[in-house]
Write a protein that holds these residues in place. Structure first.
Motif, PDB file in Angstrom:
ATOM      1  N   HIS A   1      -3.142  11.844   2.444  1.00 15.93           N
ATOM      2  CA  HIS A   1      -2.954  12.184   1.031  1.00 15.93           C
ATOM      3  C   HIS A   1      -3.827  13.371   0.639  1.00 15.93           C
ATOM      4  O   HIS A   1      -3.353  14.336   0.014  1.00 15.93           O
ATOM      5  CB  HIS A   1      -3.279  10.960   0.170  1.00 15.93           C
TER       6      HIS A   1
ATOM      7  N   ASP B   1       0.825  -1.216   0.000  1.00 12.44           N
ATOM      8  CA  ASP B   1       0.000   0.000   0.000  1.00 12.44           C
ATOM      9  C   ASP B   1       0.853   1.258   0.000  1.00 12.44           C
ATOM     10  O   ASP B   1       0.494   2.259  -0.614  1.00 12.44           O
ATOM     11  CB  ASP B   1      -0.921  -0.007   1.214  1.00 12.44           C
TER      12      ASP B   1
ATOM     13  N   ASP C   1      -7.072   7.856   1.242  1.00 12.73           N
ATOM     14  CA  ASP C   1      -6.143   8.057   2.354  1.00 12.73           C
ATOM     15  C   ASP C   1      -6.227   9.500   2.857  1.00 12.73           C
ATOM     16  O   ASP C   1      -6.085  10.456   2.091  1.00 12.73           O
ATOM     17  CB  ASP C   1      -4.714   7.735   1.888  1.00 12.73           C
TER      18      ASP C   1
ATOM     19  N   LEU D   1       0.468   4.150  -2.758  1.00  9.88           N
ATOM     20  CA  LEU D   1       0.119   5.508  -2.366  1.00  9.88           C
ATOM     21  C   LEU D   1       1.163   6.505  -2.866  1.00  9.88           C
ATOM     22  O   LEU D   1       0.823   7.627  -3.271  1.00  9.88           O
ATOM     23  CB  LEU D   1      -0.011   5.584  -0.845  1.00  9.88           C
TER      24      LEU D   1
ATOM     25  N   GLN E   1       0.410   9.669  -5.642  1.00  8.37           N
ATOM     26  CA  GLN E   1       0.697  11.084  -5.395  1.00  8.37           C
ATOM     27  C   GLN E   1       1.137  11.824  -6.653  1.00  8.37           C
ATOM     28  O   GLN E   1       1.044  13.048  -6.711  1.00  8.37           O
ATOM     29  CB  GLN E   1       1.774  11.202  -4.320  1.00  8.37           C
TER      30      GLN E   1
ATOM     31  N   ILE F   1      -7.153   2.958  -0.622  1.00  9.44           N
ATOM     32  CA  ILE F   1      -5.885   3.679  -0.737  1.00  9.44           C
ATOM     33  C   ILE F   1      -6.110   5.093  -1.266  1.00  9.44           C
ATOM     34  O   ILE F   1      -5.498   6.052  -0.782  1.00  9.44           O
ATOM     35  CB  ILE F   1      -4.919   2.898  -1.643  1.00  9.44           C
ATOM     36  N   CYS F   2      -6.988   5.231  -2.237  1.00 11.72           N
ATOM     37  CA  CYS F   2      -7.235   6.561  -2.836  1.00 11.72           C
ATOM     38  C   CYS F   2      -7.963   7.498  -1.890  1.00 11.72           C
ATOM     39  O   CYS F   2      -7.983   8.705  -2.124  1.00 11.72           O
ATOM     40  CB  CYS F   2      -8.028   6.413  -4.132  1.00 11.72           C
TER      41      CYS F   2
END
Length: 618
Positions: free
Chosen positions: A46, A12, A43, A16, A20, A40-41
């Motif tokens: 982020h 992951d 997060d 990630l 970015q 994950i998207c």
């Protein structure tokens, strides 16, 4: 397919890091591939970083333009640390060391800047993905369905006289708007679209339920709600009851009046209803604690007087039968309260304290303690005329806020300023010398003898320069920002410092602009939002439109959302029952009527032209 499977098998952290480098639109598309990519998207760190990168704060930072001006750990500029001669291998090692120091220095500085900008407090749950959408996505205005008379023409809409939100107790994703109408009826709209079309009328009571509305001469009843009263509706979600400024209590499940309470003077404002505390009612010159939870025996159930009484004693008996214990009353030194706010406990968004704050047509915010009512506990001098209040259960310091806005605090100083025990924030808006005034007050509470709480007014911030050139009408919390409406028809989002503007939106007009409208395109003709309400229901909702903004213009209701789709309007709720042949015939008639009008105008122009020539008569 094999490449995609190998790509998903990466850790992951690596995925990630790759994400970015993608654009926002690509990240949004990628999250629909699988549940793993969705997790994950979304997060939080982020999207927190993307919010910071898109914020106006980085315009004041030359972080990535420092180049060789950065210094190493010993304070020596990195440009001077590079040797001008020496072994190539030694030169390469120095370059790597310099690059490592520069990277660490940049990371520490970026972390410090992010801490200064971050508007959240310890323990505050924030969905940064939704926060990014509400800060950067397109905004759109949606207009609710307009109520009409039962047997009247569809062009005649009934004005809305106020609004409050009703969320049925323990009902998920259900939210309704409750309003009194100009004809004395009560109307309920579906805000979320859970039971009907979003923005449509769910139910409407009979006319004259609250008052008799308009007479045959067109004059309004003297018992109706004054149009200048904004906070005229309050809803108890747990008891499914609504309170109106006339003193009526209405059961929302049956749309019937349950009780009616008389006050000595006209009701000017009410607090939000909460099942744990009494309702605070503000009349023209006083405040009442109205505990609607206490049930009194109705007159028809009381024991009747059997013995014959003289006329004098009979009148006295009627007075005793009508007697009710008067609620607690606090007289105001200056009349005209406009907003009553029940403040939360420190650090608790859903728990109310005993503090009551009142703003209005006087120059100070009045502070009352419910346990000491009707004695006044203190006041906050403003100097302006305030009409709306909201609060945060977190501390505020004008000095720390100013330093954070200039990005001057260290991470330790930021953490310390946000961790003050017992700190709370009171936010107010109104006008000062005909200009908008946004004011933030820092409060702190401490226990003196283990039981009594002493409130101190620590800090004050008043933005009377950049908020608005016209009066501010309403202010609420929206996500990690403040949003207020002004007299120019704008909704403006600000950071919690009260100075940094995030974005703005103009709500426009409820009617669609046509070529026949004389005033539709004139500047300054837009509607204004007199009251704002957040439609946020549950913290864990997965859609960003869970936190849209409901507004009331004084005549109609609207909703500001975050979407690239066009908004809906009242015309979209009108059912078209005409056949295609009837619609074509109506359109042909309109075209013919327009041609005849143009022909008559040309004929009239020719007559005026001949008359202006002064031709002799035959």
């Amino acid at each position: 397919m094999a490449v995609g499977c190998r790509f998903q098998s990466l850790p992951d952290e690596i995925l990630l890091h790759i994400i970015q480098f993608l654009g926002v639109q690509d990240v949004v598309k990628l999250q629909s591939v699988s549940k793993k990519f969705l997790r994950i998207c979304r997060d939080k760190p982020h999207w927190r970083g993307r919010c910071l990168d898109a914020a106006a704060v980085l315009e004041r930072v030359s972080l990535f333009r420092q180049g060789s001006d950065w210094v190493d750990e010993e304070g020596v500029p990195l440009s001077r640390a590079v040797p001008t001669n020496g072994h190539p291998l030694q030169h390469h090692n120095v370059i790597e060391r310099i690059g490592l120091l520069a990277t660490r220095k940049r990371e520490r500085e970026y972390s410090r800047i992010a801490a200064n900008w971050d508007p959240t407090f310890p323990g505050e749950d924030t969905n940064w993905y939704h926060e990014y959408i509400q800060r950067n996505a397109p905004t759109v205005t949606n207009w609710f369905e307009r109520p009409h008379p039962p047997n009247g023409p569809t062009e005649d809409a009934i004005d809305v006289r106020g609004v409050a939100l009703y969320k049925p107790y323990q009902a998920e994703n259900q939210l309704f708007a409750v309003s009194p109408l100009d004809d004395g009826s009560i109307c309920i709209w579906d805000v979320k679209g859970s039971k009907a079309k979003k923005g449509s009328i769910l139910s409407k009571s009979r006319p004259g339920l609250l008052w008799h509305g308009q007479s045959m001469s067109g004059e309004l009843s003297s018992q109706s709600i004054d149009r200048g009263i904004i906070e005229c509706v309050s809803v108890d979600n747990q008891r499914h009851a609504a309170f109106f400024a006339l003193g009526n209590k209405v059961d929302l499940q049956s749309l019937a009046v349950v009780t009616a309470t008389r006050f000595e003077r006209v009701v000017m404002t009410m607090s939000a209803a909460n099942p744990t505390v009494p309702l605070t009612v503000g009349t023209f010159n006083g405040l009442y604690l109205h505990d609607y939870r206490i049930k009194y025996t109705p007159r028809e159930q009381q024991q009747e007087v059997v013995e014959p009484l003289s006329p004098r004693h009979r009148d006295l008996s009627m007075i005793l039968e009508d007697w009710r214990p008067l609620p607690l009353y606090a007289a105001l030194a200056q009349p005209g309260p406009q907003y009553i706010h029940h403040m939360e406990r420190p650090g608790q968004r859903d728990e109310l304290s005993d503090d009551i704050f009142v703003a209005g047509r006087f120059t100070s915010i009045l502070h009352y303690d419910r346990r000491m009512f009707p004695s006044i506990k203190g006041s906050l001098h403003s100097g302006g005329r305030l009409c709306s209040l909201t609060s945060l259960p977190y501390p505020f310091s004008s000095i720390d806020s100013s330093l954070r806005r200039r990005l001057e605090l260290t991470e330790e100083q930021v953490t310390k300023s946000k961790s003050i025990a017992g700190g709370r924030t009171l936010i107010a808006c109104g006008e000062y010398n005909t200009k908008g005034s946004l004011e933030v007050y820092g409060l702190s509470s401490k226990s003196e003898d283990g039981r009594s709480i002493q409130i101190s007014y620590d800090s004050t911030m008043k933005n009377r320069q950049t908020a608005s050139s016209s009066k501010l009408l309403s202010v609420i919390n929206h996500g990690n920002r403040l949003v207020f409406s002004d007299g120019q028809g704008y909704l403006k989002w600000m950071e919690r410092d009260g100075f940094t503007e995030v974005r703005r939106h103009r709500i426009g007009k409820v009617e669609k602009v046509t070529h026949r409208s004389l005033f539709g395109a004139m500047p300054g003709s837009d509607d204004i939002a007199r009251k704002l309400l957040s439609t946020r229901t549950e913290v864990g909702q997965s859609t960003c439109n869970n936190d849209e903004i409901l507004f009331w213009t004084g005549e109609a209701l609207g909703l500001v959302g975050f979407s690239s789709r066009s908004g809906f309007s009242p015309e979209d709720f009108v059912e078209n029952t005409k056949t295609p042949e009837e619609a074509a015939a109506e359109e042909e008639e309109q075209v013919y009527a327009e041609r005849m009008r143009l022909a008559l105008e040309r004929q009239a122009d020719e007559v005026r032209f001949v008359q202006n020539l002064g031709m002799p008569r035959h």
